[in-house]
Design a protein around this motif. Sequence first.
Motif, PDB file in Angstrom:
ATOM      1  N   ILE A 223     -26.166 -19.535  20.556  1.00 62.52           N
ATOM      2  CA  ILE A 223     -25.965 -18.404  21.463  1.00 62.52           C
ATOM      3  C   ILE A 223     -26.268 -17.079  20.766  1.00 62.52           C
ATOM      4  O   ILE A 223     -26.902 -16.192  21.355  1.00 62.52           O
ATOM      5  CB  ILE A 223     -24.536 -18.446  22.033  1.00 62.52           C
ATOM      6  CG1 ILE A 223     -24.404 -19.645  22.969  1.00 62.52           C
ATOM      7  CG2 ILE A 223     -24.183 -17.152  22.757  1.00 62.52           C
ATOM      8  CD1 ILE A 223     -22.981 -20.007  23.340  1.00 62.52           C
TER       9      ILE A 223
ATOM     10  N   GLU B  53     -28.587 -23.704  34.694  1.00 62.06           N
ATOM     11  CA  GLU B  53     -29.246 -22.526  34.143  1.00 62.06           C
ATOM     12  C   GLU B  53     -29.863 -22.767  32.773  1.00 62.06           C
ATOM     13  O   GLU B  53     -30.727 -22.013  32.340  1.00 62.06           O
ATOM     14  CB  GLU B  53     -28.226 -21.381  34.044  1.00 62.06           C
ATOM     15  CG  GLU B  53     -27.644 -20.981  35.395  1.00 62.06           C
ATOM     16  CD  GLU B  53     -26.624 -19.868  35.272  1.00 62.06           C
ATOM     17  OE1 GLU B  53     -26.651 -19.143  34.252  1.00 62.06           O
ATOM     18  OE2 GLU B  53     -25.798 -19.717  36.186  1.00 62.06           O
ATOM     19  N   TYR B  54     -29.391 -23.794  32.061  1.00 63.76           N
ATOM     20  CA  TYR B  54     -29.873 -24.064  30.699  1.00 63.76           C
ATOM     21  C   TYR B  54     -30.047 -25.571  30.509  1.00 63.76           C
ATOM     22  O   TYR B  54     -29.462 -26.365  31.255  1.00 63.76           O
ATOM     23  CB  TYR B  54     -28.855 -23.584  29.647  1.00 63.76           C
ATOM     24  CG  TYR B  54     -28.455 -22.140  29.733  1.00 63.76           C
ATOM     25  CD1 TYR B  54     -29.216 -21.142  29.118  1.00 63.76           C
ATOM     26  CD2 TYR B  54     -27.310 -21.754  30.419  1.00 63.76           C
ATOM     27  CE1 TYR B  54     -28.835 -19.810  29.174  1.00 63.76           C
ATOM     28  CE2 TYR B  54     -26.920 -20.420  30.486  1.00 63.76           C
ATOM     29  CZ  TYR B  54     -27.687 -19.462  29.859  1.00 63.76           C
ATOM     30  OH  TYR B  54     -27.304 -18.146  29.922  1.00 63.76           O
TER      31      TYR B  54
ATOM     32  N   LYS C  12     -19.273 -12.480  27.464  1.00 64.20           N
ATOM     33  CA  LYS C  12     -20.525 -13.056  27.983  1.00 64.20           C
ATOM     34  C   LYS C  12     -20.964 -14.252  27.145  1.00 64.20           C
ATOM     35  O   LYS C  12     -21.560 -15.193  27.673  1.00 64.20           O
ATOM     36  CB  LYS C  12     -21.630 -11.996  28.040  1.00 64.20           C
ATOM     37  CG  LYS C  12     -22.121 -11.474  26.705  1.00 64.20           C
ATOM     38  CD  LYS C  12     -23.315 -10.543  26.896  1.00 64.20           C
ATOM     39  CE  LYS C  12     -23.844 -10.041  25.551  1.00 64.20           C
ATOM     40  NZ  LYS C  12     -25.055  -9.208  25.712  1.00 64.20           N
ATOM     41  N   HIS C  13     -20.666 -14.234  25.848  1.00 64.81           N
ATOM     42  CA  HIS C  13     -21.004 -15.374  24.994  1.00 64.81           C
ATOM     43  C   HIS C  13     -20.121 -16.575  25.331  1.00 64.81           C
ATOM     44  O   HIS C  13     -20.596 -17.715  25.335  1.00 64.81           O
ATOM     45  CB  HIS C  13     -20.854 -15.001  23.522  1.00 64.81           C
ATOM     46  CG  HIS C  13     -21.853 -13.984  23.069  1.00 64.81           C
ATOM     47  ND1 HIS C  13     -21.703 -13.244  21.904  1.00 64.81           N
ATOM     48  CD2 HIS C  13     -23.027 -13.574  23.614  1.00 64.81           C
ATOM     49  CE1 HIS C  13     -22.736 -12.431  21.763  1.00 64.81           C
ATOM     50  NE2 HIS C  13     -23.544 -12.615  22.788  1.00 64.81           N
TER      51      HIS C  13
ATOM     52  N   GLU D 140     -29.162 -14.672  22.195  1.00 66.71           N
ATOM     53  CA  GLU D 140     -28.790 -13.358  22.695  1.00 66.71           C
ATOM     54  C   GLU D 140     -29.332 -12.214  21.832  1.00 66.71           C
ATOM     55  O   GLU D 140     -29.521 -11.094  22.323  1.00 66.71           O
ATOM     56  CB  GLU D 140     -27.267 -13.259  22.779  1.00 66.71           C
ATOM     57  CG  GLU D 140     -26.656 -14.068  23.902  1.00 66.71           C
ATOM     58  CD  GLU D 140     -27.023 -13.498  25.265  1.00 66.71           C
ATOM     59  OE1 GLU D 140     -26.461 -12.465  25.654  1.00 66.71           O
ATOM     60  OE2 GLU D 140     -27.912 -14.079  25.921  1.00 66.71           O
TER      61      GLU D 140
ATOM     62  N   ILE E  25     -21.592 -18.121  28.531  1.00 63.15           N
ATOM     63  CA  ILE E  25     -22.789 -18.921  28.245  1.00 63.15           C
ATOM     64  C   ILE E  25     -22.386 -20.238  27.588  1.00 63.15           C
ATOM     65  O   ILE E  25     -22.918 -21.308  27.916  1.00 63.15           O
ATOM     66  CB  ILE E  25     -23.766 -18.141  27.342  1.00 63.15           C
ATOM     67  CG1 ILE E  25     -24.315 -16.912  28.068  1.00 63.15           C
ATOM     68  CG2 ILE E  25     -24.926 -19.042  26.894  1.00 63.15           C
ATOM     69  CD1 ILE E  25     -25.083 -15.954  27.162  1.00 63.15           C
TER      70      ILE E  25
ATOM     71  N   ASN F 108     -23.611 -24.389  35.941  1.00 63.71           N
ATOM     72  CA  ASN F 108     -22.923 -23.098  36.034  1.00 63.71           C
ATOM     73  C   ASN F 108     -21.569 -23.159  36.722  1.00 63.71           C
ATOM     74  O   ASN F 108     -20.923 -22.138  36.921  1.00 63.71           O
ATOM     75  CB  ASN F 108     -23.819 -22.061  36.740  1.00 63.71           C
ATOM     76  CG  ASN F 108     -23.988 -22.362  38.225  1.00 63.71           C
ATOM     77  OD1 ASN F 108     -23.654 -23.448  38.691  1.00 63.71           O
ATOM     78  ND2 ASN F 108     -24.518 -21.398  38.959  1.00 63.71           N
TER      79      ASN F 108
ATOM     80  N   LYS G 135     -21.251 -22.936  29.926  1.00 69.02           N
ATOM     81  CA  LYS G 135     -22.368 -23.590  30.628  1.00 69.02           C
ATOM     82  C   LYS G 135     -23.115 -24.543  29.693  1.00 69.02           C
ATOM     83  O   LYS G 135     -23.405 -25.683  30.059  1.00 69.02           O
ATOM     84  CB  LYS G 135     -23.315 -22.524  31.190  1.00 69.02           C
ATOM     85  CG  LYS G 135     -22.680 -21.664  32.275  1.00 69.02           C
ATOM     86  CD  LYS G 135     -23.561 -20.481  32.636  1.00 69.02           C
ATOM     87  CE  LYS G 135     -22.845 -19.547  33.613  1.00 69.02           C
ATOM     88  NZ  LYS G 135     -23.632 -18.322  33.889  1.00 69.02           N
TER      89      LYS G 135
END
Length: 377
Positions: free
Chosen positions: A67, A236-237, A202-203, A71, A206, A216, A209
């Motif tokens: 991550i 999403e990933y 936000k990390h 990022e 992510i 998600n 997920k």
Amino acid sequence: MMSIQLFSPTFRIEECLAEIRECLEKGWTGLGFKTVEFEDRWKAYTGFENAHFLNSATVGLSLAFKILKMENKWVDGDEVISTPLTFVSSNHAIVYEGLNVVFADVDEYLCLDPLNIEKKITTKTKAVLFVGMGGNVGQYEKIVQLCKRYNLKLVLDAAHMSGTRLNGEIPGKEADAVVYSFQAVKNLPTADSGMICFKEKKHDEICRKLSWLGINKDTYSRTTDKGAYKWKYDVEYVGYKYHGNSIMAGIALVQLKYLDQDNAYRRQLAKWYDDGFNNVKDRIKTVAVADGCESSSHLYVIEVNNRDQLLLALNESDIFPGVHYRDNTEYKMYAYAQNTCPNAHRLSDRILSLPLHLKMTKHDVCYICQQVIKYCN
């Protein structure tokens, strides 16, 4: 006398079984339910704003670097400075993400030496991985300042540090990610699990997920969603199956209640060891705890001249110590860094971890000290 093992975990069995029974009766053993409860309890205990329960600390380290790389737009071949004196999973997690491990040497606490870190910084350096060996904080505060000065990310491998405090506080608020281990022989033992605590929300989002195949909306949140579209989620990933489960979290909830008192007894065992070796410091060197550190005392490490012979001799006396750790640059895949960390290499041949667990008594410690001193003589 029965044999004295290096590690022997203690479980409050009836309390753990009650937590597991609740999972089985509810019919919810996977992600959610107890994992959510344990994350909340861990945040309350540590003071961290984010905490995500995972199936191991190793995957936590991997997700931390994935991550941060994603990022911050790092590229393959960028460098992370790490220690050669750690379990190999610490450094594998860097390599998993296409990053290069640059080894810096260790200090008297068996932790990274900030002076040597600074010598290893290049234009490709993006982060530092600090391992709190045995629960010790070493020179962590200096490394925090070093990372600020050079604009480097900091990941704290706190596998040994459940319950460690620095100046009365759980360390790690300054790090970009902190990763704990709740593996079977750690201070907060389950069967295997871990926790990752990101500084940035936000990390954490992510990470949740990525640890559930990139989906998600996790199964638990979909189950509590009363809407007609609870089955409808996005991916999403390309993620992984890295999340923890409610059985492990149930055990962890019980173990957390006793963590501080368990660590207090571990520190008492360490004090008895200190007393036992007090008069033989010329032959048996003990690894000091850094000033201001209330260590989890996951390990008690001594440094001796005849480590391998001593280990075999102790086995003959039904004492089974360990070694934490072999210099990682001695492994084939990290051999490119041989001879770059002389202190770590020297210590790797001299350090021995003595038994340390809650089932031990003062008598056990005294017996081990007597045998170590006898064989060192």
